[in-house]
Design a protein around this motif. Structure first.
Motif, mmCIF file in Angstrom:
data_model
loop_
_atom_site.group_PDB
_atom_site.id
_atom_site.type_symbol
_atom_site.label_atom_id
_atom_site.label_comp_id
_atom_site.label_asym_id
_atom_site.label_seq_id
_atom_site.Cartn_x
_atom_site.Cartn_y
_atom_site.Cartn_z
ATOM 1 N N ASN A 176 4.433 -9.510 -13.682
ATOM 2 C CA ASN A 176 3.527 -10.351 -12.815
ATOM 3 C C ASN A 176 3.866 -11.643 -12.969
ATOM 4 O O ASN A 176 3.119 -12.166 -13.902
ATOM 5 C CB ASN A 176 1.952 -9.901 -12.789
ATOM 6 C CG ASN A 176 1.508 -8.879 -11.804
ATOM 7 O OD1 ASN A 176 2.246 -8.773 -10.798
ATOM 8 N ND2 ASN A 176 0.452 -8.435 -12.067
ATOM 9 N N SER A 235 -0.337 -9.690 -5.942
ATOM 10 C CA SER A 235 -0.281 -8.308 -5.719
ATOM 11 C C SER A 235 1.018 -8.026 -5.837
ATOM 12 O O SER A 235 2.041 -8.720 -5.653
ATOM 13 C CB SER A 235 -0.871 -7.845 -4.416
ATOM 14 O OG SER A 235 -2.056 -8.412 -4.289
ATOM 15 N N GLU A 236 1.204 -6.688 -6.359
ATOM 16 C CA GLU A 236 2.655 -6.051 -6.273
ATOM 17 C C GLU A 236 3.109 -5.659 -5.011
ATOM 18 O O GLU A 236 2.151 -5.243 -4.412
ATOM 19 C CB GLU A 236 2.540 -4.914 -7.130
ATOM 20 C CG GLU A 236 2.411 -5.221 -8.587
ATOM 21 C CD GLU A 236 3.376 -6.206 -9.406
ATOM 22 O OE1 GLU A 236 4.414 -6.039 -8.711
ATOM 23 O OE2 GLU A 236 3.065 -6.325 -10.536
ATOM 24 N N GLN A 256 0.606 -1.113 -0.032
ATOM 25 C CA GLN A 256 0.128 0.149 -0.215
ATOM 26 C C GLN A 256 0.952 1.055 0.129
ATOM 27 O O GLN A 256 0.341 2.462 0.319
ATOM 28 C CB GLN A 256 -0.963 0.184 1.203
ATOM 29 C CG GLN A 256 -1.787 -1.039 1.106
ATOM 30 C CD GLN A 256 -2.725 -1.207 2.192
ATOM 31 O OE1 GLN A 256 -2.592 -1.807 3.318
ATOM 32 N NE2 GLN A 256 -4.037 -0.527 2.266
ATOM 33 N N ARG A 291 1.179 1.595 -4.841
ATOM 34 C CA ARG A 291 0.576 0.358 -4.882
ATOM 35 C C ARG A 291 -0.521 0.447 -4.093
ATOM 36 O O ARG A 291 -0.515 1.286 -2.992
ATOM 37 C CB ARG A 291 1.508 -0.680 -4.594
ATOM 38 C CG ARG A 291 2.722 -1.038 -5.597
ATOM 39 C CD ARG A 291 3.648 -2.092 -5.148
ATOM 40 N NE ARG A 291 4.153 -1.450 -3.890
ATOM 41 C CZ ARG A 291 5.657 -0.893 -4.202
ATOM 42 N NH1 ARG A 291 6.074 -0.595 -5.234
ATOM 43 N NH2 ARG A 291 6.254 -0.289 -2.995
ATOM 44 N N ASN A 292 -1.508 -0.408 -4.247
ATOM 45 C CA ASN A 292 -2.670 -0.511 -3.408
ATOM 46 C C ASN A 292 -3.234 -1.994 -3.534
ATOM 47 O O ASN A 292 -3.055 -2.648 -4.450
ATOM 48 C CB ASN A 292 -3.674 0.580 -3.753
ATOM 49 C CG ASN A 292 -4.613 0.934 -2.376
ATOM 50 O OD1 ASN A 292 -4.484 0.421 -1.289
ATOM 51 N ND2 ASN A 292 -5.858 1.534 -2.605
#
Length: 333
Positions: free
Chosen positions: A331, A269-270, A199, A203-204
């Protein structure tokens, strides 16, 4: 008539005017007993699954399961056991009950695609009512409490919950100063390193509804519809990857193949390169809870300590050691 076999509070939760025609035991746990209840109403027979809990926080546990399954059924009407009612017994307030429609389930392991499709639908369609991480009631993993007060960040929610799980386990198995020493450094370094980047840096992650206790015993196949049915949930709005944590452990039938198929539908997720370390972090909760739930798994406390030490060695500098991924990292699936 068999109505006298059931508490008055349970009878009130069943269809008005029904006659109880059969009550038989149907499964047990160390904190509850299950029953299959058949009733007749207007010439039609209906069947229900009844769970009676008797742990210290039985009323909270019944409420948590009811609200969890109600939330699951909102997003997965064809894949969740739909709750009917819950409450405390009138004749014995030391026990509470939970009722759902009965389904004839077979103990068959859902294949990776089947399970991934259900979880993808849940995680893609669910929306936190507050936009935060948490849930509107406390839920229970077994009889370990899940503290669900709303949090703005995933790091805050997960840190609080893992600390709660450790305190709960030690209340049963006893204190462990050496474990606490390692754990405190772990909380200071590894958790920020693995969860804060989710976050930050542009990113989130979106809080999504998770079942919270996905193992093969809680996701079985309906004999009539051949659909995966989820039950015994302890829901919260969380990072979607939390749902995969039990698939890491060899004692469960859901495996790395189930994780792989899910990742093909919802990429990590990143930062994506942290996926496996996050999965190891999330698996710690199930292991420490199992150490408290089952005497024969008490050694899992030491397994958690070893994993903490492994991740501390890998991330000795904590969040200060985090380097922004290369723009072309992609990814991996």
């Amino acid at each position: 008539m068999l109505d006298n076999m059931l508490d008055a509070a349970i009878l009130k939760a069943l269809p008005p005017g029904c006659e109880v025609v059969d009550v038989s035991q149907h499964g047990t746990a160390s904190w509850s007993t299950g029953y299959k209840v058949a009733v007749e109403v207007d010439g039609e027979e209906k069947e229900y699954f009844l769970k009676v809990g008797y742990r210290a926080r039985h009323a909270d546990m019944a409420l948590g399961e009811y609200e969890s399954q109600k939330s699951l059924a909102k997003y997965l009407p064809d894949n969740a056991a739909v709750p009917l009612a819950f409450g405390t017994l009138e004749s014995d307030p030391s026990k509470s009950f939970y009722i759902t429609s009965y389904r004839d389930l077979k103990d068959k392991t859902a294949d990776p695609t089947q399970l991934a499709e259900v979880l993808t639908k849940l995680h893609s369609s669910s929306v936190s009512p507050t936009g935060k991480f948490g849930f509107h009631v406390m839920t229970f993993n077994g009889h370990a409490p899940v503290v669900n007060d709303w949090c703005d960040t995933w790091e805050e929610w997960y840190s609080r919950q893992l600390r709660s799980d450790i305190r709960w386990e030690q209340s049963i198995r006893g204190p462990d100063a050496d474990f606490d020493r390692v754990a405190e450094e772990f909380f200071q370094k590894v958790i920020p390193r693995l969860l804060r980047p989710l976050q930050t840096g542009g990113r989130n992650i979106k809080p999504v509804l998770v079942h919270g206790d996905i193992w093969h015993g809680n996701a079985q196949i309906d004999m009539e519809t051949n659909q995966v049915i989820l039950f015994d949930s302890c829901c919260c709005y969380a990072h979607n990857e939390l749902e995969l944590h039990m698939m890491r452990e060899p004692r469960y039938r859901f495996t790395g193949e189930h994780i792989k198929k899910y990742r093909q539908m919802i990429p990590p997720s990143e930062p994506a390169e942290d996926f496996d370390d996050r999965n190891a972090l999330y698996a710690m909760r199930d292991n420490i809870i199992n150490a408290g739930l089952h005497q024969h798994r008490a050694s899992l406390r030491q397994a958690v300590k070893k994993e903490m030490e492994r991740l501390l060695a890998k991330h000795p500098d904590g969040i200060e050691g985090f380097q922004e991924p290369s723009i072309n990292s992609g990814n991996p699936v």
